[in-house]
Scaffold this motif. Structure first.
Motif, PDB file in Angstrom:
ATOM      1  N   PRO A  10      50.695  49.161  15.566  1.00  0.00           N
ATOM      2  CA  PRO A  10      50.311  49.791  14.296  1.00  0.00           C
ATOM      3  C   PRO A  10      51.488  50.539  13.677  1.00  0.00           C
ATOM      4  O   PRO A  10      52.276  51.176  14.379  1.00  0.00           O
ATOM      5  N   THR A  11      51.620  50.427  12.365  1.00  0.00           N
ATOM      6  CA  THR A  11      52.720  51.082  11.667  1.00  0.00           C
ATOM      7  C   THR A  11      52.218  51.606  10.329  1.00  0.00           C
ATOM      8  O   THR A  11      51.172  51.168   9.841  1.00  0.00           O
ATOM      9  N   ALA A  12      52.987  52.533   9.754  1.00  0.00           N
ATOM     10  CA  ALA A  12      52.698  53.002   8.400  1.00  0.00           C
ATOM     11  C   ALA A  12      53.918  52.806   7.512  1.00  0.00           C
ATOM     12  O   ALA A  12      54.065  53.467   6.493  1.00  0.00           O
ATOM     13  N   ARG A  13      54.797  51.864   7.898  1.00  0.00           N
ATOM     14  CA  ARG A  13      56.011  51.652   7.103  1.00  0.00           C
ATOM     15  C   ARG A  13      55.673  51.044   5.748  1.00  0.00           C
ATOM     16  O   ARG A  13      54.950  50.055   5.656  1.00  0.00           O
ATOM     17  N   ALA A  14      56.247  51.639   4.719  1.00  0.00           N
ATOM     18  CA  ALA A  14      55.953  51.196   3.352  1.00  0.00           C
ATOM     19  C   ALA A  14      56.321  49.729   3.157  1.00  0.00           C
ATOM     20  O   ALA A  14      55.620  48.986   2.467  1.00  0.00           O
ATOM     21  N   GLU A  15      57.413  49.287   3.790  1.00  0.00           N
ATOM     22  CA  GLU A  15      57.858  47.901   3.613  1.00  0.00           C
ATOM     23  C   GLU A  15      56.820  46.916   4.144  1.00  0.00           C
ATOM     24  O   GLU A  15      56.636  45.830   3.593  1.00  0.00           O
ATOM     25  N   VAL A  16      56.181  47.300   5.237  1.00  0.00           N
ATOM     26  CA  VAL A  16      55.192  46.384   5.816  1.00  0.00           C
ATOM     27  C   VAL A  16      53.939  46.344   4.945  1.00  0.00           C
ATOM     28  O   VAL A  16      53.364  45.274   4.705  1.00  0.00           O
ATOM     29  N   ILE A  76      50.578  43.282   1.208  1.00  0.00           N
ATOM     30  CA  ILE A  76      49.888  43.330  -0.084  1.00  0.00           C
ATOM     31  C   ILE A  76      50.410  42.225  -1.009  1.00  0.00           C
ATOM     32  O   ILE A  76      49.636  41.549  -1.689  1.00  0.00           O
ATOM     33  N   GLU A  77      51.722  42.004  -0.990  1.00  0.00           N
ATOM     34  CA  GLU A  77      52.271  40.930  -1.839  1.00  0.00           C
ATOM     35  C   GLU A  77      51.725  39.571  -1.428  1.00  0.00           C
ATOM     36  O   GLU A  77      51.412  38.730  -2.276  1.00  0.00           O
ATOM     37  N   ARG A  78      51.598  39.364  -0.138  1.00  0.00           N
ATOM     38  CA  ARG A  78      51.098  38.064   0.342  1.00  0.00           C
ATOM     39  C   ARG A  78      49.633  37.864  -0.064  1.00  0.00           C
ATOM     40  O   ARG A  78      49.228  36.763  -0.430  1.00  0.00           O
ATOM     41  N   ILE A  79      48.856  38.919  -0.023  1.00  0.00           N
ATOM     42  CA  ILE A  79      47.451  38.799  -0.443  1.00  0.00           C
ATOM     43  C   ILE A  79      47.376  38.542  -1.945  1.00  0.00           C
ATOM     44  O   ILE A  79      46.613  37.686  -2.406  1.00  0.00           O
ATOM     45  N   ARG A  80      48.191  39.260  -2.705  1.00  0.00           N
ATOM     46  CA  ARG A  80      48.136  39.096  -4.166  1.00  0.00           C
ATOM     47  C   ARG A  80      48.670  37.735  -4.607  1.00  0.00           C
ATOM     48  O   ARG A  80      48.250  37.205  -5.633  1.00  0.00           O
ATOM     49  N   ALA A  81      49.576  37.177  -3.827  1.00  0.00           N
ATOM     50  CA  ALA A  81      50.107  35.854  -4.180  1.00  0.00           C
ATOM     51  C   ALA A  81      49.035  34.785  -4.028  1.00  0.00           C
ATOM     52  O   ALA A  81      49.089  33.743  -4.687  1.00  0.00           O
ATOM     53  N   GLY A  82      48.042  35.053  -3.169  1.00  0.00           N
ATOM     54  CA  GLY A  82      47.052  34.010  -2.889  1.00  0.00           C
ATOM     55  C   GLY A  82      45.668  34.287  -3.418  1.00  0.00           C
ATOM     56  O   GLY A  82      44.760  33.480  -3.212  1.00  0.00           O
ATOM     57  N   SER A  83      45.470  35.425  -4.107  1.00  0.00           N
ATOM     58  CA  SER A  83      44.106  35.769  -4.522  1.00  0.00           C
ATOM     59  C   SER A  83      44.152  36.823  -5.612  1.00  0.00           C
ATOM     60  O   SER A  83      45.209  37.373  -5.923  1.00  0.00           O
TER      61      SER A  83
END
Ligand code: ZN
Length: 282
Positions: free
Chosen positions: A56-62, A67-74
């Motif tokens: 588990p991480t809270a890194r902004a980059e991750v 989020i970009e991958r989800i938005r690219a597909g939906s």
């Protein structure tokens, strides 16, 4: 009948592959599982993130990658967690998700025992979190583990500028957590009855409470969250195969109860997120 908004708690930070080997844990797996849940009918992805090795991480980059991958597909909406990762993350780290611009951000509206630890959401942190969420243009998803969380949020609404201009209150009741409120219809409806006007509410039940709470929400005009974050089982003794499988069951139940399933656009309209191009997924 009002459309039902289906959210999916994709992975959480606490659930492990030992509990269910089908749990998505890498950034790509988390995004892809959200997309399969969207195909099944979910319009909101509630996102925690992990490193490539599943930590588990809270890194902004991750957060940004997922989020970009989800938005690219939906066109689904993103609800980013500001949780503590079971105590792993500092208060500063808990705000990192906001830099990835989710439309919605979780707001755990008080402190509560969870198992053997305290989920610390002290008053100073809540003030800070509220300001950060509004500043980021996100809609607070007010997670209430106890009935007092509802009352205190309404009491503080003016200071916190909740729910934000033109927006609808969005409450997520979290029931069945070990250490907090039970996942019963009585508890759920008592909390629902404390809501301010023009509020939409959803419920997630932990473990065996998931299906029961979903059923009550469908009947009572509420919304539903399911997913492997909250429940690794499909039924007693049978592990869930995927987040999509858990969503598909609620879609079938909703059809029987004459609740259409909200599209992402329906969800934006219901929550007052359709008029702000700045926060639409595009
Ligand atoms: Zn969560």
């Amino acid at each position: 009948m009002k459309p039902v908004i289906l959210s999916v708690g994709v992975s959480g930070s606490i659930t492990t592959r030992e509990q269910n080997p089908n749990l998505p844990v890498t950034p790509a797996e988390i995004a892809d599982s959200a997309l399969r849940a969207w195909e099944a009918g979910a319009s909101i992805a509630h996102i925690h993130v992990r490193e490539d090795d599943g930590t588990p991480t809270a890194r902004a980059e991750v957060y940004a990658t997922v989020i970009e991958r989800i938005r690219a597909g939906s066109d689904m909406l993103i609800s980013g967690t500001t949780g503590s990762g079971s105590g792993l993350f500092s208060e500063d780290e808990r705000l990192n998700v906001l830099s990835a611009r989710p439309e919605i951000a979780s707001f755990d509206a008080g402190s509560v025992n969870m198992g053997r630890r305290v989920f610390n959401n002290n008053p100073d942190f809540l003030d800070r979190l509220a300001a950060a969420i509004i500043q980021a243009g996100a809609l607070p998803e007010i997670e209430c583990f106890e009935i007092g969380f509802v009352a205190n949020t309404v009491r503080r609404a003016k200071d916190w500028q909740f729910p934000g201009d033109g927006r609808t209150w969005w409450f997520q009741f979290v029931l069945g957590v070990s250490g907090a409120s039970p996942g019963t219809a009585n508890t759920l409806l008592a909390m629902r009855n404390e809501l301010p006007p023009r509020a939409e509410w959803s419920v997630l039940g932990v473990g065996a409470a998931q299906l029961r709470m979903a059923h009550v929400a469908l009947v009572e005009g509420g919304h539903v969250r399911v997913g492997l974050e909250d429940n690794v089982w499909y039924r007693r003794g049978e592990l869930a195969q995927s987040n999509a499988q858990l969503v598909e069951r609620i879609v079938r139940m909703a059809a029987e109860l004459d609740r259409p399933v909200a599209t992402p656009q329906d969800t934006r309209e219901l929550l007052g997120l359709d008029q702000d191009p700045d926060t639409s997924a595009g």
